[in-house]
Design a protein around this motif. Structure first.
Motif, PDB file in Angstrom:
ATOM      1  N   LEU A 227     -42.322  31.350   8.952  1.00  0.00           N
ATOM      2  CA  LEU A 227     -43.029  30.079   9.149  1.00  0.00           C
ATOM      3  C   LEU A 227     -43.591  29.564   7.824  1.00  0.00           C
ATOM      4  O   LEU A 227     -43.526  28.370   7.532  1.00  0.00           O
ATOM      5  N   ALA A 228     -44.127  30.486   7.018  1.00  0.00           N
ATOM      6  CA  ALA A 228     -44.653  30.092   5.708  1.00  0.00           C
ATOM      7  C   ALA A 228     -43.551  29.582   4.794  1.00  0.00           C
ATOM      8  O   ALA A 228     -43.807  28.746   3.914  1.00  0.00           O
ATOM      9  N   ASP A 229     -42.315  30.077   5.001  1.00  0.00           N
ATOM     10  CA  ASP A 229     -41.177  29.632   4.202  1.00  0.00           C
ATOM     11  C   ASP A 229     -40.598  28.310   4.700  1.00  0.00           C
ATOM     12  O   ASP A 229     -39.600  27.825   4.154  1.00  0.00           O
ATOM     13  N   GLY A 230     -41.175  27.767   5.767  1.00  0.00           N
ATOM     14  CA  GLY A 230     -40.744  26.457   6.237  1.00  0.00           C
ATOM     15  C   GLY A 230     -39.732  26.473   7.356  1.00  0.00           C
ATOM     16  O   GLY A 230     -39.218  25.411   7.744  1.00  0.00           O
ATOM     17  N   LEU A 231     -39.405  27.660   7.897  1.00  0.00           N
ATOM     18  CA  LEU A 231     -38.472  27.730   9.015  1.00  0.00           C
ATOM     19  C   LEU A 231     -39.226  27.523  10.323  1.00  0.00           C
ATOM     20  O   LEU A 231     -40.442  27.696  10.388  1.00  0.00           O
ATOM     21  N   ALA A 232     -38.497  27.168  11.371  1.00  0.00           N
ATOM     22  CA  ALA A 232     -39.074  26.975  12.697  1.00  0.00           C
ATOM     23  C   ALA A 232     -38.488  27.993  13.660  1.00  0.00           C
ATOM     24  O   ALA A 232     -37.316  28.365  13.548  1.00  0.00           O
ATOM     25  N   ALA A 233     -39.280  28.440  14.616  1.00  0.00           N
ATOM     26  CA  ALA A 233     -38.820  29.440  15.582  1.00  0.00           C
ATOM     27  C   ALA A 233     -38.018  28.777  16.697  1.00  0.00           C
ATOM     28  O   ALA A 233     -38.248  27.621  17.053  1.00  0.00           O
ATOM     29  N   THR A 234     -37.057  29.530  17.242  1.00  0.00           N
ATOM     30  CA  THR A 234     -36.320  29.100  18.423  1.00  0.00           C
ATOM     31  C   THR A 234     -36.147  30.292  19.359  1.00  0.00           C
ATOM     32  O   THR A 234     -36.050  31.435  18.908  1.00  0.00           O
ATOM     33  N   ASP A 235     -36.125  30.017  20.659  1.00  0.00           N
ATOM     34  CA  ASP A 235     -35.893  31.067  21.651  1.00  0.00           C
ATOM     35  C   ASP A 235     -34.420  31.235  21.977  1.00  0.00           C
ATOM     36  O   ASP A 235     -34.055  32.096  22.779  1.00  0.00           O
ATOM     37  N   ASP A 236     -33.579  30.427  21.362  1.00  0.00           N
ATOM     38  CA  ASP A 236     -32.136  30.448  21.628  1.00  0.00           C
ATOM     39  C   ASP A 236     -31.400  30.938  20.389  1.00  0.00           C
ATOM     40  O   ASP A 236     -31.303  30.221  19.391  1.00  0.00           O
ATOM     41  N   PRO A 237     -30.874  32.173  20.407  1.00  0.00           N
ATOM     42  CA  PRO A 237     -30.219  32.702  19.210  1.00  0.00           C
ATOM     43  C   PRO A 237     -29.009  31.884  18.776  1.00  0.00           C
ATOM     44  O   PRO A 237     -28.653  31.890  17.599  1.00  0.00           O
ATOM     45  N   SER A 238     -28.379  31.169  19.708  1.00  0.00           N
ATOM     46  CA  SER A 238     -27.200  30.383  19.345  1.00  0.00           C
ATOM     47  C   SER A 238     -27.565  29.151  18.529  1.00  0.00           C
ATOM     48  O   SER A 238     -26.679  28.501  17.950  1.00  0.00           O
ATOM     49  N   LEU A 239     -28.852  28.803  18.475  1.00  0.00           N
ATOM     50  CA  LEU A 239     -29.304  27.645  17.693  1.00  0.00           C
ATOM     51  C   LEU A 239     -29.896  28.043  16.351  1.00  0.00           C
ATOM     52  O   LEU A 239     -30.190  27.176  15.528  1.00  0.00           O
ATOM     53  N   ALA A 240     -30.057  29.337  16.123  1.00  0.00           N
ATOM     54  CA  ALA A 240     -30.754  29.803  14.929  1.00  0.00           C
ATOM     55  C   ALA A 240     -29.850  29.820  13.707  1.00  0.00           C
ATOM     56  O   ALA A 240     -28.656  30.112  13.797  1.00  0.00           O
ATOM     57  N   ASP A 241     -30.451  29.503  12.560  1.00  0.00           N
ATOM     58  CA  ASP A 241     -29.751  29.643  11.278  1.00  0.00           C
ATOM     59  C   ASP A 241     -29.898  31.062  10.735  1.00  0.00           C
ATOM     60  O   ASP A 241     -29.054  31.520   9.956  1.00  0.00           O
ATOM     61  N   VAL A 242     -30.967  31.740  11.133  1.00  0.00           N
ATOM     62  CA  VAL A 242     -31.201  33.132  10.757  1.00  0.00           C
ATOM     63  C   VAL A 242     -31.540  33.905  12.022  1.00  0.00           C
ATOM     64  O   VAL A 242     -32.474  33.539  12.747  1.00  0.00           O
ATOM     65  N   VAL A 243     -30.768  34.961  12.293  1.00  0.00           N
ATOM     66  CA  VAL A 243     -31.015  35.827  13.441  1.00  0.00           C
ATOM     67  C   VAL A 243     -31.448  37.189  12.904  1.00  0.00           C
ATOM     68  O   VAL A 243     -30.727  37.793  12.109  1.00  0.00           O
ATOM     69  N   VAL A 244     -32.624  37.664  13.334  1.00  0.00           N
ATOM     70  CA  VAL A 244     -33.180  38.926  12.851  1.00  0.00           C
ATOM     71  C   VAL A 244     -33.257  39.911  14.008  1.00  0.00           C
ATOM     72  O   VAL A 244     -33.774  39.577  15.083  1.00  0.00           O
ATOM     73  N   VAL A 245     -32.749  41.124  13.802  1.00  0.00           N
ATOM     74  CA  VAL A 245     -32.880  42.193  14.790  1.00  0.00           C
ATOM     75  C   VAL A 245     -33.764  43.275  14.187  1.00  0.00           C
ATOM     76  O   VAL A 245     -33.408  43.897  13.185  1.00  0.00           O
TER      77      VAL A 245
END
Length: 328
Positions: A29-47
């Motif tokens: 969030l501090a880096d300017g990214l936004a959270a999403t609950d849908d992994p198919s919409l994410a630009d970065v997926v973290v496990v």
């Protein structure tokens, strides 16, 4: 104007991993990214993986593969957490789907630069003190230390999380304040040993003043993962003062010879006496514990002792786990 990137985090394992994921969320969030609950919409997926036993590792691998298949074109997949810390290079080679495999000691590039696959050394302590968002629920876990100095025969955590490293009380209280939760649950690999690695700075038995300081700041304070030998009279008194007489005791077994095989302290009689002492002070006290069955060397008599203990102790919650053979 560039489109804001989105991220998705999947967290596996224990509450301590939940805290680590919150720290990652705060960083993203501090880096300017936004959270999403849908992994198919994410630009970065973290496990954020778990590696405690074989079943947990299988779940981690399956999750990585499933999310790798779901991600959109161009999205990056980052594997972190205990499995990345313990098997960094091996995991990176086995998972070409991942753009980066990194323990928490490795800077993870979440921005627009390409991600490089890397192995993971023992994590640095910085993760504990990173900011995290306000709690989305009325309660929140707060990790007060990382690593462990014990040498239990069934646990590999010290090999990849390193020795115990306790946080400053001030940084813990600052996090408690920022979370704005009504209940704070203190967690660590060896909670009651908090401060033993920094006695000159934090003071001997420093878990007690910490519990009292947190309790003064929030409505409810709860402690998870208490090693029985460190459950002192002073700590019991401090826990009862919080108004939440909840005792999560890491017992693992009750047979004295079998506990010594596990390189653990105590026995069933000592545990029963401690539980009775606490119930004498607080009849409404609740107890939870975990036990391992099938650890090498366990006899039928050892197991019968465990059954008798569970019946006599009348714990409120019990977790039972079959032994999982682990490397080392």
């Amino acid at each position: 104007m560039p489109v804001q990137q989105r991220f998705y985090i999947e967290t596996l394992g224990c509450p301590k991993n939940d805290v680590d994921s919150d720290k990652i969320v705060g960083t993203l969030l501090a880096d300017g990214l936004a959270a999403t609950d849908d992994p198919s919409l994410a630009d970065v997926v973290v496990v954020n993986t778990c590696a405690f036993i074989e079943e947990a590792r299988r779940e981690s691998i399956d999750t990585v593969l499933a999310l790798g298949a779901q991600r959109k074109d161009g999205a990056r997949l980052v594997v972190t957490g205990c499995m990345a810390e313990r098997y960094g290079a091996e995991l990176a080679e086995a998972l070409p789907e991942a753009d980066q495999v990194a323990g928490f000691g490795v800077p993870v590039q979440f921005g627009r630069k390409p991600l490089a696959v890397s192995s993971a050394p023992i994590p640095s302590f910085d993760l504990l003190n990173l900011p995290r968002p306000k709690s989305s629920s009325p309660w929140a876990y707060v990790k007060i230390a990382e690593g462990c100095d014990r040498n239990c025969g069934f646990c590999a955590i010290p090999s990849f999380r390193g020795p115990q490293r306790s946080r400053d009380i001030e940084s813990i209280l600052r996090e408690v304040d920022e979370l704005q939760a009504k209940e704070i649950v203190l967690v660590a690999q060896d909670l009651a040993s908090y401060g033993k690695d920094r006695p000159s700075e934090l003071g001997a038995g420093s878990i007690v003043p910490l519990v009292r300081a947190v309790s003064a700041a929030v409505e409810r304070t709860r402690l998870l993962y208490l090693y029985p030998s460190d459950l002192t009279d002073e700590l019991i008194e401090a826990m009862l003062e919080t108004g939440v007489p909840y005792f999560d005791l890491s017992l693992q077994h009750v047979s004295k010879p079998h506990l010594r095989r596990m390189r653990r302290w105590g026995d069933g009689d000592r545990f029963l006496q401690r539980i009775a002492d606490i119930r004498a002070l607080s009849p409404d006290a609740a107890f939870r514990s975990n036990f391992i069955v099938g650890y090498p060397g366990e006899t039928e008599e050892d197991h019968d002792q465990l059954l008798r203990f569970v019946e006599e102790a009348q714990l409120d919650w019990c977790g039972f786990f079959t032994f999982s053979p682990e490397e080392g």
